[in-house]
Design an enzyme around this catalytic site. Sequence first.
Site, PDB file in Angstrom:
ATOM      1  N   GLU A 154       0.853  -1.302   0.015  1.00 40.90           N
ATOM      2  CA  GLU A 154      -0.154  -0.012  -0.030  1.00 40.90           C
ATOM      3  C   GLU A 154       0.768   1.313  -0.063  1.00 40.90           C
ATOM      4  O   GLU A 154       1.846   1.408   0.742  1.00 40.90           O
ATOM      5  CB  GLU A 154      -0.790  -0.065   1.266  1.00 40.90           C
ATOM      6  CG  GLU A 154      -1.709   1.248   1.154  1.00 40.90           C
ATOM      7  CD  GLU A 154      -3.109   1.304   2.181  1.00 40.90           C
ATOM      8  OE1 GLU A 154      -4.014   1.802   2.103  1.00 40.90           O
ATOM      9  OE2 GLU A 154      -2.849   0.194   3.143  1.00 40.90           O
ATOM     10  N   ASN A 190     -11.984  -3.362   0.557  1.00 41.79           N
ATOM     11  CA  ASN A 190     -10.870  -3.384   1.454  1.00 41.79           C
ATOM     12  C   ASN A 190     -11.087  -4.097   2.711  1.00 41.79           C
ATOM     13  O   ASN A 190     -11.530  -5.227   3.003  1.00 41.79           O
ATOM     14  CB  ASN A 190     -10.196  -2.253   1.648  1.00 41.79           C
ATOM     15  CG  ASN A 190      -9.005  -2.155   2.745  1.00 41.79           C
ATOM     16  OD1 ASN A 190      -8.331  -3.499   2.853  1.00 41.79           O
ATOM     17  ND2 ASN A 190      -9.079  -1.378   3.530  1.00 41.79           N
ATOM     18  N   GLU A 191     -11.538  -3.158   3.884  1.00 39.09           N
ATOM     19  CA  GLU A 191     -12.096  -3.579   5.055  1.00 39.09           C
ATOM     20  C   GLU A 191     -13.446  -3.190   5.650  1.00 39.09           C
ATOM     21  O   GLU A 191     -13.597  -2.384   6.600  1.00 39.09           O
ATOM     22  CB  GLU A 191     -10.947  -3.613   6.240  1.00 39.09           C
ATOM     23  CG  GLU A 191     -10.321  -2.241   6.484  1.00 39.09           C
ATOM     24  CD  GLU A 191      -9.441  -2.106   7.635  1.00 39.09           C
ATOM     25  OE1 GLU A 191      -8.723  -3.342   7.630  1.00 39.09           O
ATOM     26  OE2 GLU A 191      -8.927  -1.051   7.818  1.00 39.09           O
TER      27      GLU A 191
END
Length: 646
Positions: free
Chosen positions: A44, A365-366
């Site tokens: 990232e 993503n989350e």
Amino acid sequence: MNYKTVVFLLLCCSQSLFAQINFEVDVLNKGAAIQPDMYGVFFEDINFGADGGLYAELIKNRSFEFHQPFVGWLPFGNIAVKNEAPCFNRNPNYVRLNETGLRRGTGLENFGFRGIGFQKNDDYRFSFYARVVNDGDKKFVVELLGSKENVIGKGELTVSGNSWKKYTTTIKSGATDAKGKLRLILKTQGEVDLDHISMFPVETWKGRENGLRKDLVEALFELNPGVFRFPGGCIIEGNTLETRYQWKNSVGPVENRPLNENRWNYTFKHRFFPDYYQTYGMGFYEFFLLSEDLGAEPLPVISCGLACQYESEECVPVGDLKPYIDDAVDLIEFANGPLDSEWGKVRAEMGHPEPFNLKYLAIGNEQWGEGYVERLIPFLEVLRNKHPEIKIIGTSGPTPDGEKFDYLWPKMRELEVDLVDEHYYRSPEWFLANAARYDSYDRSGPKVFAGEYASHHKTRDNNLRAAISEAAFMTGLERNADVVQLATYAPLFAHVDAWQWKPDMIWFDNLNVVRTPNYYVQKMYACNAGTNVLPLTRDNEIVAGKDSLFASAVFDANTTELIVKVVNASDKPQEINILLKQLNQSVANTRVNISRLHANEPGAVNTIEAPNKLVPTSTYVLAHEKGFKLNALGNAFYVCRIKIKE
């Protein structure tokens, strides 16, 4: 206390101190297959991991597109920012230099990313796009400056004509300096427009012009990763939907990839980085190419239509998700499509006619809650129909337990996603206590992708204590390879002068790389993954924490070796006898090769000044008839390999 009592207590203590612990490995009972892509890396763009890090561009704000166009630059003389008749329509800003005979001249200085790192005798490829506003040739001098303003390299360029053209020269550095800068001076009177001012070391990874920093990629290559997750992380979501990562903006000519604000320009602790943007110079094409270079399966993550839920409630209505779903379908075509397809053609024109053989795709993503589930469903409907060969990864939210986690896992099972991405940033004590986490997981449901994890010591340092706890936890990942099929530590990179988050696996400055103890744990697992799980027990129980000991065993069919991993998370040495159960032959005097990561001080770390304070060491022992002995020091992780006959 009488004499007999003292003797009895001394005998008990003696037995306790010298008691030998027996581990049994069932050599013939080969269990679950270990996926060849089990252990990987997650990238990232945080901590200046891309621009200023892995992406080898040395010039910050090379196209003057930051919200303040001169961030990273010190202009001198008569300079203005323009955007009429630009060189690049998606990066329209450029600068006009007007030299009128001033004593110092007219030009620009660039400070790079917390300085520019120069190595003595290395060559640097400098370039810009330019056009003359009026008539005549215009001469530029390019200087590499050291941290004391001394000139350590010099080159010249002459610009001619009133049409945009690219100009390039190569400059050799005469000194090593981690905090240098670039100076560009217009020496001829008149006006010149400049755009996309760029400088790369000539020696990038594989010598590519829009290349990656060689020493950082070498550190990744040494990890032997099986999977490469990119490009995030929270940057997929963005602080707003407008600033989410859009993969289509990251492909095509690098000069015309539009700038994007980085999600990590500030952090939860409100450390503000107004100079943190994404140039997309390292975009999806470069990510796929790097995956191929590393021999890792690419695993891209795309937006599901939710901005970062920590920062925003902005979301795309479910009925308006078609452009997002189209992006997912087009991404598969970009990676795998034929040359006559729209996006396969783009890939080929960029230099890779062969497909990248994409197998995985993560949606979101989350994220958490009903909002995520209702958006995931239309993605699944389309992708299952058009691309049933692609494994879809859903999420269980930002934490390894709690209300969000408990809601999402049943939903992921109901929707039959292929893998569920679990994230856990917890204390070393949590990692030690959860080494048996997956022993009781449902064997028939979706598989687990441990997509982001790191042990957070109270100091948040990448110290041995954190690394040892991760090694202990990973024995449980390995032991349950039928459930856990992928695992990646996070975050990957951090610049020592520009980080927003720690711990991180690899630290660096402008010239140096530091591999942390956590890095070596990951490497020791990935380079010793094996092909099948073998049962390893102590007194018929799984070895997962008793006496602070943790262990796992695998068989490698490629080398016919037994691989035993042992973690001693205590300070006390332990003598362990590893017995090879159901072994058909004696292994007496067979060499057992051992790698060990150890230090007496659990708080030990590697630094720029002492990068090799904690590194694995190699030794060996000779086996006895039915196994071998391991004298396991405290605060240590061992990988033991022994050749056996099947």
